[in-house]
Design a protein around this motif. Structure first.
Motif, PDB file in Angstrom:
ATOM      1  N   THR A 198       0.851  -1.373   0.007  1.00 45.25           N
ATOM      2  CA  THR A 198       0.034   0.022  -0.052  1.00 45.25           C
ATOM      3  C   THR A 198       0.749   1.236  -0.013  1.00 45.25           C
ATOM      4  O   THR A 198       0.624   2.303  -0.691  1.00 45.25           O
TER       5      THR A 198
ATOM      6  N   GLU B 121      -8.025   1.511   1.321  1.00 44.82           N
ATOM      7  CA  GLU B 121      -7.913   2.162  -0.101  1.00 44.82           C
ATOM      8  C   GLU B 121      -9.098   2.129  -0.615  1.00 44.82           C
ATOM      9  O   GLU B 121      -9.359   3.209  -1.260  1.00 44.82           O
TER      10      GLU B 121
ATOM     11  N   ASN C 209      -5.569  -3.453   4.334  1.00 41.70           N
ATOM     12  CA  ASN C 209      -5.097  -2.716   3.395  1.00 41.70           C
ATOM     13  C   ASN C 209      -5.829  -2.082   2.399  1.00 41.70           C
ATOM     14  O   ASN C 209      -6.108  -0.880   2.004  1.00 41.70           O
ATOM     15  N   ALA C 210      -6.085  -3.070   1.647  1.00 39.51           N
ATOM     16  CA  ALA C 210      -7.081  -3.025   0.369  1.00 39.51           C
ATOM     17  C   ALA C 210      -8.607  -2.293   0.688  1.00 39.51           C
ATOM     18  O   ALA C 210      -9.244  -1.569   0.234  1.00 39.51           O
TER      19      ALA C 210
END
Length: 318
Positions: free
Chosen positions: A126, A201, A197-198
């Motif tokens: 990320t 985001e 993390n995804a």
């Protein structure tokens, strides 16, 4: 006296080399490292002789591995193969920083502990600065050790034949139950971190998208994604678990497209298996009505599972 490090890279990755140099600055300032790359070659120098001399004077070889690196005749076939020879002689330690997804597992790099952590390519972190920091920490640990010889595999251990033709070094080994269990734990953490993390985001990507990641204990997590641009079928849910025994468990890791799902339910699974050379995940991941049964790394499994998951909310990546 600083350790000399030879940085081998493909010119297509020059910007990432520059970024790594910035992260190595503290090692240079404290006198631990002197990094060399072909930028040090000046007009009029004999390129081959200069590179050969720099390799001979180095105790560390750092390869910046990418598809371009593996495809480079000079980087892979000359610099890296010479580094394998020096490693076999106990004169050099080889490190690899994986920049982008590529077929490095089918190269001699598979026999060493690559950087960043778990071989996750820099491009998939990320924050790439975090990836470089992790790599630099590994380089710092390597500097504290003496160069180690390569695997004792006879003539093939040098990576070249008597005629100088490049060979691929692979060393057979066996993996015990503890190694497989540790691999399963590391794979689960890789997938967990990827999803966390995804989610963060995706949550920031659009006002129409909301994403939530939630731990369900040390060995399970759940995610929900809502696409408010869709009136119907704009939600996706998933629960991922690492198996901890029990008759109802399927695979070493399992997942189900439900929120906070109970153990024992599954839409797919991943099990740790091994061939003669590597541990890997044998994954059966359902996506868009199709199933896959193949060898994958934890990073590949995380990306594929995430993409299948968010597709259910009408979200795709270009």
């Amino acid at each position: 006296m600083p350790n000399n490090a030879f940085i081998s890279y493909a010119h297509a990755d020059e910007k990432r080399l520059e970024r790594l140099h910035k992260h190595l600055v503290m090692l240079r300032r404290d006198g631990s490292l002197q990094a060399w790359s072909d930028h040090a070659i000046i007009p009029g120098d004999n390129v081959g002789q200069t590179i050969s001399a720099a390799l001979a004077q180095s105790s560390l070889f750092i390869a910046l591995v990418s598809p371009d690196y593996l495809a480079s005749n000079y980087c892979y076939e000359k610099e890296f193969q010479r580094a394998l020879q020096l490693q076999a002689e106990g004169r050099l330690r080889i490190l690899a920083v994986i920049l982008e997804p590529c077929d490095w597992l089918n190269s001699p790099f598979s026999q060493i502990l690559v950087l960043p952590k778990d071989g996750k390519p820099v491009s998939e972190w990320t924050n790439e600065n975090t990836a470089y920091l992790n790599a630099v920490e590994g380089i710092r640990r390597a500097l504290a050790a003496t160069p180690s010889p390569g695997p004792d595999v006879g003539a093939e251990g040098t990576g070249v034949t008597a005629l100088g033709t490049a060979r691929r070094v692979r060393v057979k080994q066996q993996f015990d139950a503890i190694q497989k269990a540790e691999y399963a734990e590391a794979a689960f953490r890789t997938i967990q971190t990827y999803f966390q993390n995804a989610c963060a985001e995706l949550h920031e990507a659009s006002d129409q998208i909301r994403a939530r990641f939630e731990l369900m204990g040390p060995n399970a997590f759940t995610c929900t994604v809502v696409n408010r641009a869709l009136m119907r079928n704009g939600e996706a849910h998933i629960t991922v678990r690492q198996a901890r025994g029990g008759r109802m468990q399927v695979g070493d890791l399992s997942f189900v497209y439900q929120p906070h799902a109970e153990a024992g339910t599954s839409n797919g699974w991943m099990s740790v298996e091994a061939d003669d050379y590597n541990l890997f995940l044998n994954a059966m991941i359902d996506g868009l009505g199709r199933s896959r049964d193949e060898k994958v790394t934890p990073e590949q499994a995380a990306e594929r599972l995430w993409n299948n998951f968010v597709t259910q909310a009408g979200i795709e990546y270009e």
